[in-house]
Design a protein around this motif. Structure first.
Motif, PDB file in Angstrom:
ATOM      1  N   SER A  14       0.821  -1.202   0.000  1.00 21.59           N
ATOM      2  CA  SER A  14       0.000   0.000   0.000  1.00 21.59           C
ATOM      3  C   SER A  14       0.864   1.265   0.000  1.00 21.59           C
ATOM      4  O   SER A  14       1.891   1.336   0.675  1.00 21.59           O
ATOM      5  N   SER A  15       0.431   2.256  -0.749  1.00 23.85           N
ATOM      6  CA  SER A  15       1.165   3.527  -0.801  1.00 23.85           C
ATOM      7  C   SER A  15       1.106   4.264   0.531  1.00 23.85           C
ATOM      8  O   SER A  15       2.070   4.917   0.918  1.00 23.85           O
ATOM      9  N   ALA A  16      -0.013   4.160   1.223  1.00 27.72           N
ATOM     10  CA  ALA A  16      -0.140   4.824   2.524  1.00 27.72           C
ATOM     11  C   ALA A  16       0.822   4.212   3.542  1.00 27.72           C
ATOM     12  O   ALA A  16       1.445   4.933   4.328  1.00 27.72           O
ATOM     13  N   LEU A  17       0.972   2.898   3.496  1.00 28.18           N
ATOM     14  CA  LEU A  17       1.903   2.239   4.415  1.00 28.18           C
ATOM     15  C   LEU A  17       3.342   2.617   4.092  1.00 28.18           C
ATOM     16  O   LEU A  17       4.147   2.808   4.996  1.00 28.18           O
ATOM     17  N   ARG A  18       3.662   2.722   2.825  1.00 26.98           N
ATOM     18  CA  ARG A  18       5.001   3.166   2.428  1.00 26.98           C
ATOM     19  C   ARG A  18       5.294   4.551   2.966  1.00 26.98           C
ATOM     20  O   ARG A  18       6.386   4.824   3.454  1.00 26.98           O
ATOM     21  N   PHE A  19       4.313   5.429   2.863  1.00 24.77           N
ATOM     22  CA  PHE A  19       4.494   6.803   3.318  1.00 24.77           C
ATOM     23  C   PHE A  19       4.697   6.863   4.831  1.00 24.77           C
ATOM     24  O   PHE A  19       5.562   7.596   5.313  1.00 24.77           O
ATOM     25  N   ILE A  20       3.932   6.085   5.575  1.00 24.84           N
ATOM     26  CA  ILE A  20       4.059   6.089   7.031  1.00 24.84           C
ATOM     27  C   ILE A  20       5.439   5.607   7.458  1.00 24.84           C
ATOM     28  O   ILE A  20       6.098   6.227   8.295  1.00 24.84           O
ATOM     29  N   ILE A  64       2.707  -2.313  11.084  1.00 20.72           N
ATOM     30  CA  ILE A  64       2.016  -2.151   9.805  1.00 20.72           C
ATOM     31  C   ILE A  64       1.815  -3.503   9.169  1.00 20.72           C
ATOM     32  O   ILE A  64       0.795  -3.834   8.681  1.00 20.72           O
TER      33      ILE A  64
END
Length: 64
Positions: A14-20, A64
Protein backbone atom coordinates in the motif's frame (compact mmCIF):
# COMPACT_ATOMS: atom_id res chain seq x y z
CA UNK A 1 18.56 5.43 4.85
CA UNK A 2 17.95 5.47 1.11
CA UNK A 3 18.61 1.74 0.85
CA UNK A 4 16.02 1.04 3.56
CA UNK A 5 13.47 3.20 1.73
CA UNK A 6 14.07 1.36 -1.54
CA UNK A 7 13.60 -2.02 0.13
CA UNK A 8 10.41 -0.82 1.82
CA UNK A 9 8.98 0.35 -1.49
CA UNK A 10 9.42 -3.14 -2.93
CA UNK A 11 7.99 -5.02 0.06
CA UNK A 12 5.11 -2.83 1.21
CA UNK A 13 2.05 -3.03 -1.00
CA UNK A 14 0.00 0.00 0.00
CA UNK A 15 1.16 3.53 -0.80
CA UNK A 16 -0.14 4.82 2.52
CA UNK A 17 1.90 2.24 4.42
CA UNK A 18 5.00 3.17 2.43
CA UNK A 19 4.49 6.80 3.32
CA UNK A 20 4.06 6.09 7.03
CA UNK A 21 7.20 3.98 7.27
CA UNK A 22 9.20 6.35 5.07
CA UNK A 23 8.17 9.27 7.28
CA UNK A 24 9.14 7.38 10.42
CA UNK A 25 12.79 7.03 9.36
CA UNK A 26 13.84 10.73 9.36
CA UNK A 27 11.66 11.53 12.37
CA UNK A 28 13.17 8.72 14.44
CA UNK A 29 16.66 9.79 13.40
CA UNK A 30 15.90 13.34 14.56
CA UNK A 31 14.49 12.01 17.84
CA UNK A 32 17.60 9.86 18.36
CA UNK A 33 19.88 12.87 17.86
CA UNK A 34 17.83 14.95 20.29
CA UNK A 35 17.86 12.29 23.01
CA UNK A 36 21.56 11.55 22.61
CA UNK A 37 22.37 15.27 22.76
CA UNK A 38 20.19 15.73 25.85
CA UNK A 39 22.06 12.93 27.66
CA UNK A 40 25.51 14.09 26.42
CA UNK A 41 26.18 10.83 24.59
CA UNK A 42 28.32 10.83 21.47
CA UNK A 43 26.24 10.21 18.35
CA UNK A 44 28.23 7.37 16.80
CA UNK A 45 26.91 4.86 14.30
CA UNK A 46 26.30 2.17 16.90
CA UNK A 47 24.05 4.29 19.10
CA UNK A 48 22.18 5.83 16.15
CA UNK A 49 21.70 2.46 14.49
CA UNK A 50 20.45 0.83 17.66
CA UNK A 51 18.01 3.59 18.53
CA UNK A 52 16.84 4.58 15.07
CA UNK A 53 16.71 1.48 12.92
CA UNK A 54 16.84 -1.20 15.59
CA UNK A 55 13.96 -0.08 17.76
CA UNK A 56 11.74 2.47 16.02
CA UNK A 57 11.79 1.32 12.40
CA UNK A 58 11.42 -2.38 13.17
CA UNK A 59 8.50 -1.60 15.45
CA UNK A 60 6.81 0.45 12.76
CA UNK A 61 7.20 -2.25 10.12
CA UNK A 62 5.90 -4.95 12.48
CA UNK A 63 2.84 -2.88 13.44
CA UNK A 64 2.02 -2.15 9.81
Amino acid sequence: MVLVLVVLIFFLVSSALRFIVALTIPLSLLFAFIVLHAHDVAANLLSIGAIDFGIVIDGTVVMI
